[in-house]
Write a protein that holds these residues in place. Structure first.
Motif, PDB file in Angstrom:
ATOM      1  N   GLU A 132       0.718  -1.175  -0.128  1.00  0.00           N
ATOM      2  CA  GLU A 132      -0.007   0.079  -0.003  1.00  0.00           C
ATOM      3  C   GLU A 132       0.730   1.408   0.020  1.00  0.00           C
ATOM      4  O   GLU A 132       0.513   2.304   0.773  1.00  0.00           O
ATOM      5  N   GLN A 133       1.898   1.199  -0.810  1.00  0.00           N
ATOM      6  CA  GLN A 133       2.645   2.501  -1.052  1.00  0.00           C
ATOM      7  C   GLN A 133       2.660   2.662  -2.379  1.00  0.00           C
ATOM      8  O   GLN A 133       2.136   2.029  -3.413  1.00  0.00           O
ATOM      9  N   GLY A 134       3.653   3.598  -2.983  1.00  0.00           N
ATOM     10  CA  GLY A 134       3.828   3.782  -4.250  1.00  0.00           C
ATOM     11  C   GLY A 134       3.101   4.640  -5.140  1.00  0.00           C
ATOM     12  O   GLY A 134       1.872   5.012  -4.629  1.00  0.00           O
ATOM     13  N   GLU A 135       3.331   4.946  -6.334  1.00  0.00           N
ATOM     14  CA  GLU A 135       2.392   5.979  -7.209  1.00  0.00           C
ATOM     15  C   GLU A 135       1.152   5.381  -7.566  1.00  0.00           C
ATOM     16  O   GLU A 135       0.156   6.287  -7.566  1.00  0.00           O
ATOM     17  N   ALA A 136       0.844   4.091  -7.846  1.00  0.00           N
ATOM     18  CA  ALA A 136      -0.422   3.580  -8.383  1.00  0.00           C
ATOM     19  C   ALA A 136      -1.339   3.828  -6.912  1.00  0.00           C
ATOM     20  O   ALA A 136      -2.584   4.133  -7.075  1.00  0.00           O
ATOM     21  N   VAL A 137      -1.070   3.597  -5.656  1.00  0.00           N
ATOM     22  CA  VAL A 137      -1.777   3.611  -4.647  1.00  0.00           C
ATOM     23  C   VAL A 137      -2.240   5.205  -4.266  1.00  0.00           C
ATOM     24  O   VAL A 137      -3.235   5.340  -4.034  1.00  0.00           O
ATOM     25  N   LYS A 138      -1.219   6.132  -4.542  1.00  0.00           N
ATOM     26  CA  LYS A 138      -1.417   7.448  -4.522  1.00  0.00           C
ATOM     27  C   LYS A 138      -2.371   8.052  -5.450  1.00  0.00           C
ATOM     28  O   LYS A 138      -3.448   8.690  -5.187  1.00  0.00           O
ATOM     29  N   ARG A 139      -2.286   7.475  -6.659  1.00  0.00           N
ATOM     30  CA  ARG A 139      -3.354   7.977  -7.728  1.00  0.00           C
ATOM     31  C   ARG A 139      -4.675   7.384  -7.184  1.00  0.00           C
ATOM     32  O   ARG A 139      -5.541   8.133  -7.659  1.00  0.00           O
ATOM     33  N   LYS A 140      -4.889   6.294  -6.840  1.00  0.00           N
ATOM     34  CA  LYS A 140      -6.271   5.621  -6.557  1.00  0.00           C
ATOM     35  C   LYS A 140      -6.672   6.542  -5.373  1.00  0.00           C
ATOM     36  O   LYS A 140      -7.896   6.881  -5.423  1.00  0.00           O
ATOM     37  N   GLU A 141      -5.805   7.073  -4.263  1.00  0.00           N
ATOM     38  CA  GLU A 141      -6.257   7.954  -3.125  1.00  0.00           C
ATOM     39  C   GLU A 141      -6.776   9.138  -3.871  1.00  0.00           C
ATOM     40  O   GLU A 141      -7.727   9.850  -3.136  1.00  0.00           O
ATOM     41  N   ASN A 142      -6.045   9.860  -4.920  1.00  0.00           N
ATOM     42  CA  ASN A 142      -6.367  10.956  -5.466  1.00  0.00           C
ATOM     43  C   ASN A 142      -7.896  10.780  -6.080  1.00  0.00           C
ATOM     44  O   ASN A 142      -8.708  11.769  -5.858  1.00  0.00           O
ATOM     45  N   ILE A 143      -8.060   9.831  -6.649  1.00  0.00           N
ATOM     46  CA  ILE A 143      -9.256   9.676  -7.161  1.00  0.00           C
ATOM     47  C   ILE A 143     -10.444   9.601  -6.173  1.00  0.00           C
ATOM     48  O   ILE A 143     -11.634  10.411  -6.269  1.00  0.00           O
ATOM     49  N   HIS A 144     -10.044   8.971  -4.999  1.00  0.00           N
ATOM     50  CA  HIS A 144     -11.150   8.721  -3.935  1.00  0.00           C
ATOM     51  C   HIS A 144     -11.086  10.333  -3.407  1.00  0.00           C
ATOM     52  O   HIS A 144     -12.463  10.363  -2.922  1.00  0.00           O
ATOM     53  N   LYS A 145     -10.447  10.852  -3.295  1.00  0.00           N
ATOM     54  CA  LYS A 145     -10.172  12.521  -2.563  1.00  0.00           C
ATOM     55  C   LYS A 145     -10.985  13.179  -3.423  1.00  0.00           C
ATOM     56  O   LYS A 145     -11.926  14.175  -3.000  1.00  0.00           O
ATOM     57  N   MET A 146     -10.979  13.174  -4.890  1.00  0.00           N
ATOM     58  CA  MET A 146     -11.834  14.147  -5.850  1.00  0.00           C
ATOM     59  C   MET A 146     -13.206  13.650  -5.460  1.00  0.00           C
ATOM     60  O   MET A 146     -14.151  14.525  -5.563  1.00  0.00           O
ATOM     61  N   ALA A 147     -13.424  12.286  -5.473  1.00  0.00           N
ATOM     62  CA  ALA A 147     -14.884  11.804  -5.413  1.00  0.00           C
ATOM     63  C   ALA A 147     -15.498  12.339  -4.083  1.00  0.00           C
ATOM     64  O   ALA A 147     -16.747  12.895  -3.758  1.00  0.00           O
ATOM     65  N   GLU A 148     -14.777  12.321  -2.954  1.00  0.00           N
ATOM     66  CA  GLU A 148     -15.046  12.612  -1.623  1.00  0.00           C
ATOM     67  C   GLU A 148     -15.375  14.325  -1.581  1.00  0.00           C
ATOM     68  O   GLU A 148     -16.239  14.825  -1.121  1.00  0.00           O
ATOM     69  N   ALA A 149     -14.431  15.063  -2.359  1.00  0.00           N
ATOM     70  CA  ALA A 149     -14.666  16.362  -2.288  1.00  0.00           C
ATOM     71  C   ALA A 149     -16.113  16.834  -3.121  1.00  0.00           C
ATOM     72  O   ALA A 149     -16.417  17.974  -2.861  1.00  0.00           O
ATOM     73  N   ASN A 150     -16.535  15.984  -3.938  1.00  0.00           N
ATOM     74  CA  ASN A 150     -17.380  16.625  -5.010  1.00  0.00           C
ATOM     75  C   ASN A 150     -18.741  15.832  -4.322  1.00  0.00           C
ATOM     76  O   ASN A 150     -19.777  15.526  -5.220  1.00  0.00           O
ATOM     77  N   LYS A 151     -18.910  15.208  -3.260  1.00  0.00           N
ATOM     78  CA  LYS A 151     -19.862  14.280  -2.763  1.00  0.00           C
ATOM     79  C   LYS A 151     -21.178  15.181  -2.722  1.00  0.00           C
ATOM     80  O   LYS A 151     -22.197  14.400  -2.882  1.00  0.00           O
ATOM     81  N   ALA A 152     -21.199  16.462  -2.600  1.00  0.00           N
ATOM     82  CA  ALA A 152     -22.600  16.977  -2.552  1.00  0.00           C
ATOM     83  C   ALA A 152     -23.017  16.988  -4.050  1.00  0.00           C
ATOM     84  O   ALA A 152     -24.370  17.488  -4.045  1.00  0.00           O
ATOM     85  N   PHE A 153     -22.407  16.700  -5.123  1.00  0.00           N
ATOM     86  CA  PHE A 153     -22.953  16.555  -6.405  1.00  0.00           C
ATOM     87  C   PHE A 153     -23.401  14.977  -6.599  1.00  0.00           C
ATOM     88  O   PHE A 153     -24.040  14.627  -7.608  1.00  0.00           O
TER      89      PHE A 153
END
Length: 158
Positions: A132-153
């Motif tokens: 659970e390290q590395g660039e691929a996991v970071k990109r997955k977490e970024n995708i989840h953060k974007m979804a969390e930030a736009n949860k209002a929509f």
């Protein structure tokens, strides 16, 4: 009914591990129809993982599957035009798409690593995903953060 359900593609098992998921992964690695080279890259990466794993009791294939599972995104954001602006709407991903996105993330992140051969790049990226390290996991977490930030929509789902 406007959309027709697409037939699910059947993948034949690979020659070494007899797993259709490996064939699917190799198809994503493959360039210009050179499947033998893609298989060699994957099998060499598995051998490298066997060397790297040290005290881990799991096999290289189990480590690869665990790494894939750690990289799988569960939601994504899609653009939707509302009024005069585009909004990012979080949408859950189907199980088939999750696997495809995880494979593409692993391969693309392995490609940009600074190792000597593609097999080494892939092996170290799979190992990092397993831990659970590395660039691929970071990109997955970024995708989840974007979804969390736009949860209002989220009520604007298609």
């Amino acid at each position: 009914m406007r959309k027709v359900k697409r037939k699910e593609k059947v993948y034949f098992p690979d020659p070494k591990f007899h797993d259709p998921l490996v064939t699917r992964f190799v198809n994503h690695i493959m360039k210009n129809g050179k499947k033998n080279i893609a298989y060699n890259i994957f099998y060499n990466a598995m051998e490298k993982i066997e060397i790297i794993k040290k005290k881990e009791e799991k096999s290289a294939l189990e480590i690869w599957k665990e790494g894939l599972k750690n990289v799988m995104p569960h939601v994504e954001v899609r653009s939707r035009r509302m009024g005069g602006s585009n909004i990012q709407v979080p949408v859950p991903i189907s199980s088939n798409s999750k696997i495809t996105k995880a494979m593409k993330l692993l391969i693309s992140c392995a490609f940009i690593r600074n190792e000597k051969t593609m097999a080494n790049k892939l092996a170290y990226e799979i190992w990092d995903a397993f831990q659970e390290q590395g660039e691929a996991v970071k990109r997955k977490e970024n995708i989840h953060k974007m979804a969390e930030a736009n949860k209002a929509f989220s009520h604007f789902r298609f």
